[in-house]
Design an enzyme around this catalytic site. Structure first.
Site, PDB file in Angstrom:
ATOM      1  N   ASP A   9       0.870  -1.178   0.000  1.00  0.00           N
ATOM      2  CA  ASP A   9       0.000   0.000   0.000  1.00  0.00           C
ATOM      3  C   ASP A   9       0.907   1.229   0.000  1.00  0.00           C
ATOM      4  O   ASP A   9       2.134   1.119  -0.231  1.00  0.00           O
ATOM      5  CB  ASP A   9      -0.988  -0.043   1.169  1.00  0.00           C
ATOM      6  N   HIS A  10       0.325   2.405   0.275  1.00  0.00           N
ATOM      7  CA  HIS A  10       1.111   3.644   0.284  1.00  0.00           C
ATOM      8  C   HIS A  10       2.227   3.603   1.331  1.00  0.00           C
ATOM      9  O   HIS A  10       3.337   4.047   1.079  1.00  0.00           O
ATOM     10  CB  HIS A  10       0.190   4.840   0.544  1.00  0.00           C
ATOM     11  N   CYS A  66       3.184  -3.409   3.986  1.00  0.00           N
ATOM     12  CA  CYS A  66       2.338  -2.280   4.393  1.00  0.00           C
ATOM     13  C   CYS A  66       3.023  -1.610   5.585  1.00  0.00           C
ATOM     14  O   CYS A  66       4.222  -1.822   5.789  1.00  0.00           O
ATOM     15  CB  CYS A  66       0.896  -2.728   4.684  1.00  0.00           C
ATOM     16  N   GLY A  67       2.305  -0.784   6.344  1.00  0.00           N
ATOM     17  CA  GLY A  67       2.968  -0.076   7.432  1.00  0.00           C
ATOM     18  C   GLY A  67       3.537  -1.026   8.470  1.00  0.00           C
ATOM     19  O   GLY A  67       4.691  -0.926   8.878  1.00  0.00           O
ATOM     20  N   THR A  68       2.696  -1.969   8.910  1.00  0.00           N
ATOM     21  CA  THR A  68       3.120  -2.938   9.928  1.00  0.00           C
ATOM     22  C   THR A  68       3.343  -4.341   9.371  1.00  0.00           C
ATOM     23  O   THR A  68       3.931  -5.181  10.061  1.00  0.00           O
ATOM     24  CB  THR A  68       2.031  -3.065  11.009  1.00  0.00           C
ATOM     25  N   GLY A  69       2.805  -4.618   8.212  1.00  0.00           N
ATOM     26  CA  GLY A  69       2.804  -5.985   7.668  1.00  0.00           C
ATOM     27  C   GLY A  69       1.598  -6.784   8.140  1.00  0.00           C
ATOM     28  O   GLY A  69       1.315  -7.872   7.622  1.00  0.00           O
ATOM     29  N   HIS A  99       9.918 -24.580   8.242  1.00  0.00           N
ATOM     30  CA  HIS A  99       8.845 -25.299   8.933  1.00  0.00           C
ATOM     31  C   HIS A  99       7.466 -25.058   8.332  1.00  0.00           C
ATOM     32  O   HIS A  99       6.607 -25.928   8.425  1.00  0.00           O
ATOM     33  CB  HIS A  99       8.813 -24.908  10.419  1.00  0.00           C
ATOM     34  N   HIS A 134       7.018 -31.604   9.002  1.00  0.00           N
ATOM     35  CA  HIS A 134       6.375 -30.323   8.681  1.00  0.00           C
ATOM     36  C   HIS A 134       5.409 -30.461   7.500  1.00  0.00           C
ATOM     37  O   HIS A 134       4.435 -29.723   7.398  1.00  0.00           O
ATOM     38  CB  HIS A 134       7.434 -29.260   8.395  1.00  0.00           C
TER      39      HIS A 134
HETATM   40  C1  RB5 Z   1      -1.862   2.384   6.733  1.00  0.00           C
HETATM   41  O1  RB5 Z   1      -1.928   3.521   7.522  1.00  0.00           O
HETATM   42  C2  RB5 Z   1      -1.687   1.147   7.591  1.00  0.00           C
HETATM   43  O2  RB5 Z   1      -2.836   0.938   8.346  1.00  0.00           O
HETATM   44  C3  RB5 Z   1      -1.371  -0.055   6.743  1.00  0.00           C
HETATM   45  O3  RB5 Z   1      -0.238   0.213   5.972  1.00  0.00           O
HETATM   46  C4  RB5 Z   1      -1.053  -1.319   7.497  1.00  0.00           C
HETATM   47  O4  RB5 Z   1      -0.093  -1.103   8.480  1.00  0.00           O
HETATM   48  C5  RB5 Z   1      -2.190  -2.097   7.982  1.00  0.00           C
HETATM   49  O5  RB5 Z   1      -2.050  -3.198   8.537  1.00  0.00           O
END
Ligand code: RB5
Length: 148
Positions: A9-10, A66-69, A99, A134
């Site tokens: 994403d962005h 993404c921001g956190t994955g 695994h 596994h």
């Molecule tokens: C975007 O702000 C953020 O929510 C997205 O990149 C992601 O981290 C979601 O899980």
């Protein structure tokens, strides 16, 4: 050489671009499903496109950022046959291959620095599935998928 589908994403766009350059420099074929800018967008759209391309066997593995994955991993694991692993370090990356036979790697651009992220990607791609006990566990996951 493997084809690798990538998407972000962005929030994951800057790291996704660095991963793309890295993969190309290593000789992988890369299918880039976007995003193509830092303009706000929605991560499930890109997780969907990467996972569909693996299901169609256009790509053998996928990388989602993404921001956190977290959002990417939640979405990717909805797809049959997709085993997406959110990895914060090289050990998790290696274990997700040995695994869990993970076929999608999820990364958080806001969590890991660029150098660590590329090191995670390298560890993930250079580690194989161990099989054996596994394999039985992967089969159990597939049985659960068939019940859904
Ligand atoms: C975007 O702000 C953020 O929510 C997205 O990149 C992601 O981290 C979601 O899980």
């Amino acid at each position: 050489m493997l084809s690798i589908a990538i998407g972000s994403d962005h929030a994951g766009y800057p790291l996704k671009e660095k991963i793309k350059d890295f993969l190309i420099s290593k000789g992988y074929k890369v299918i880039d499903f976007g995003a193509q800018s830092k303009d706000s967008t929605d991560y499930p759209l890109f997780a969907r496109d990467v996972c569909l391309s693996i299901q169609k066997d256009e790509a053998q593995m996928g990388i989602l950022v993404c921001g956190t994955g977290i959002g990417m991993s939640i979405t990717a694991n909805k797809f049959k046959g997709i085993r997406a692993a959110l990895c914060l370090n090289e050990y998790m990356a290696r274990m997700s291959r040995k695994h869990n036979n993970a076929n999608v790697l999820c990364l958080g651009d806001r969590i890991v620095g660029d150098d660590l992220a590329l090191s995670i990607v390298e560890a993930w791609l250079s580690t194989g599935f161990e099989g054996g006990r596994h394999e039985r566990r992967i089969k159990l996951i597939e049985e659960i998928e068939d019940m859904l």
